[in-house]
Design an enzyme around this catalytic site. Sequence first.
Site, PDB file in Angstrom:
ATOM      1  N   SER A  11       0.845  -1.199   0.000  1.00 31.39           N
ATOM      2  CA  SER A  11       0.000   0.000   0.000  1.00 31.39           C
ATOM      3  C   SER A  11       0.874   1.241   0.000  1.00 31.39           C
ATOM      4  CB  SER A  11      -0.898   0.014   1.234  1.00 31.39           C
ATOM      5  OG  SER A  11      -1.471   1.308   1.352  1.00 31.39           O
ATOM      6  N   HIS A  35      -1.103  -1.230  -4.259  1.00 34.00           N
ATOM      7  CA  HIS A  35      -2.405  -0.932  -3.661  1.00 34.00           C
ATOM      8  C   HIS A  35      -2.499   0.577  -3.415  1.00 34.00           C
ATOM      9  CE1 HIS A  35      -5.959  -2.083  -1.234  1.00 34.00           C
ATOM     10  NE2 HIS A  35      -5.568  -1.144  -0.371  1.00 34.00           N
ATOM     11  N   ASP A  37      -4.751   3.553  -1.951  1.00 29.85           N
ATOM     12  CA  ASP A  37      -5.866   3.842  -1.045  1.00 29.85           C
ATOM     13  C   ASP A  37      -6.421   5.240  -1.311  1.00 29.85           C
ATOM     14  OD1 ASP A  37      -6.110   1.502   0.712  1.00 29.85           O
ATOM     15  OD2 ASP A  37      -4.037   1.982   1.260  1.00 29.85           O
ATOM     16  N   MET A  39      -9.101   7.908  -0.358  1.00 29.68           N
ATOM     17  CA  MET A  39      -9.996   8.257   0.764  1.00 29.68           C
ATOM     18  C   MET A  39     -10.487   9.684   0.574  1.00 29.68           C
ATOM     19  SD  MET A  39      -7.994   6.700   4.043  1.00 29.68           S
ATOM     20  CE  MET A  39      -6.924   5.267   3.946  1.00 29.68           C
ATOM     21  N   HIS A  68      -8.238   0.956  -4.169  1.00 28.32           N
ATOM     22  CA  HIS A  68      -9.178   0.678  -3.076  1.00 28.32           C
ATOM     23  C   HIS A  68      -9.888   1.982  -2.751  1.00 28.32           C
ATOM     24  CE1 HIS A  68      -9.590  -0.498   1.484  1.00 28.32           C
ATOM     25  NE2 HIS A  68     -10.763  -0.432   0.870  1.00 28.32           N
ATOM     26  N   MET A  70     -12.132   4.132  -0.811  1.00 24.84           N
ATOM     27  CA  MET A  70     -12.857   4.351   0.445  1.00 24.84           C
ATOM     28  C   MET A  70     -13.548   5.700   0.318  1.00 24.84           C
ATOM     29  SD  MET A  70      -9.910   2.805   2.890  1.00 24.84           S
ATOM     30  CE  MET A  70      -8.736   2.939   1.546  1.00 24.84           C
ATOM     31  N   MET A 139     -11.633  -6.329   4.968  1.00 21.27           N
ATOM     32  CA  MET A 139     -10.825  -5.464   5.833  1.00 21.27           C
ATOM     33  C   MET A 139     -10.491  -6.226   7.107  1.00 21.27           C
ATOM     34  SD  MET A 139     -10.470  -2.652   4.091  1.00 21.27           S
ATOM     35  CE  MET A 139      -9.449  -1.888   5.360  1.00 21.27           C
ATOM     36  N   ASP A 175      -6.657  -6.688   4.063  1.00 27.01           N
ATOM     37  CA  ASP A 175      -6.080  -5.344   4.110  1.00 27.01           C
ATOM     38  C   ASP A 175      -6.184  -4.795   5.526  1.00 27.01           C
ATOM     39  OD1 ASP A 175      -5.229  -2.774   3.632  1.00 27.01           O
ATOM     40  OD2 ASP A 175      -6.883  -2.228   2.291  1.00 27.01           O
TER      41      ASP A 175
HETATM   42  C1  DX5 Z   1      -6.502   1.475   5.391  1.00 30.46           C
HETATM   43  C2  DX5 Z   1      -6.042   1.032   4.036  1.00 30.46           C
HETATM   44  C3  DX5 Z   1      -4.911   0.079   4.046  1.00 30.46           C
HETATM   45  C4  DX5 Z   1      -3.653   0.583   4.725  1.00 30.46           C
HETATM   46  C5  DX5 Z   1      -2.994  -0.617   5.334  1.00 30.46           C
HETATM   47  O1  DX5 Z   1      -7.841   1.790   5.391  1.00 30.46           O
HETATM   48  O2  DX5 Z   1      -7.078   0.423   3.309  1.00 30.46           O
HETATM   49  O3  DX5 Z   1      -4.601  -0.339   2.708  1.00 30.46           O
HETATM   50  O4  DX5 Z   1      -2.756   1.210   3.864  1.00 30.46           O
HETATM   51  O5  DX5 Z   1      -1.912  -0.179   6.087  1.00 30.46           O
HETATM   52  P1  DX5 Z   1      -1.157  -1.165   7.073  1.00 30.46           P
HETATM   53  O6  DX5 Z   1      -0.625  -2.288   6.238  1.00 30.46           O
HETATM   54  O7  DX5 Z   1      -0.104  -0.298   7.636  1.00 30.46           O
HETATM   55  O8  DX5 Z   1      -2.160  -1.635   8.072  1.00 30.46           O
HETATM   56 ZN    ZN Z   2      -6.497  -0.405   1.348  1.00 28.65          ZN
END
Ligand code: DX5
Ligand code: ZN
Length: 222
Positions: A11, A35, A37, A39, A68, A70, A139, A175
């Site tokens: 990520s 990956h 993220d 948001m 991903h 969110m 998740m 994840d």
């Molecule tokens: C959080 C993200 C994850 C995050 C995971 O909502 O979806 O992808 O980057 O980070 P780690 O591996 O540090 O938990």
């Molecule tokens: Zn993620």
Amino acid sequence: MEHIEPLIAPSILAADFARLADEAAAVADAVDWLHVDVMDNHFVPNLTIGLPVVESLRRATDVPLDCHLMIDDPDRWAIGYAEAGAYNVTFHAEATDDPVALARRLRAAGSKAGLAIDRDTLIEPYLDLLPEFDTLLVMTIKAGFGGQQFLPELLDKVRAVKAARGELSVRIEVDGGINADTIEQAAQAGADAFVAGTAIYGAEDPAAAARALRERARAAAS
Ligand code: DX5
Ligand code: ZN
């Protein structure tokens, strides 16, 4: 049961956002997906990156992008990521009323389609939808921030997806809090795609960390 090779997806949330091309290159030979993220400060409180960054990243690396989302209203925004060349676009079950329609639109737009299930969402209502998806992201934390602690009880959802998957080729992705200590239990539960932010980009040698995770997942699954 046929052995499924684990996929490793660092990520970039844990990478240096000012050096994303270099951060992608640092892991390119050791990983399967990057990956990303996304948001929006609505679906989750955090705010990260969006479409322009994905478009730039797409030009900067050949590693397939696993986006991903969110975000609220993925029905409006998700297709743009497919059109930008994302390999896989995952949206949250909690954010749309018609996940099947959006999955079909994503596939028609040229990407794989993924469905994400957040910490407090039951998996059962979605098990019948597996044929419509290429990835089912469970998740293993509450979505929103990197660096949180893995919640092992959420692996029951992974087991449920694995039992329902049958001969389907849908990937079971986990994840949140995936690291050298937690990846084995996730793999044993049936996960076969592993997102890791802190455990890869927080390591001194991200490529070596990714390879070590892959070895652990392989060993645990066999
Ligand atoms: C959080 C993200 C994850 C995050 C995971 O909502 O979806 O992808 O980057 O980070 P780690 O591996 O540090 O938990
Ligand atoms: Zn993620």
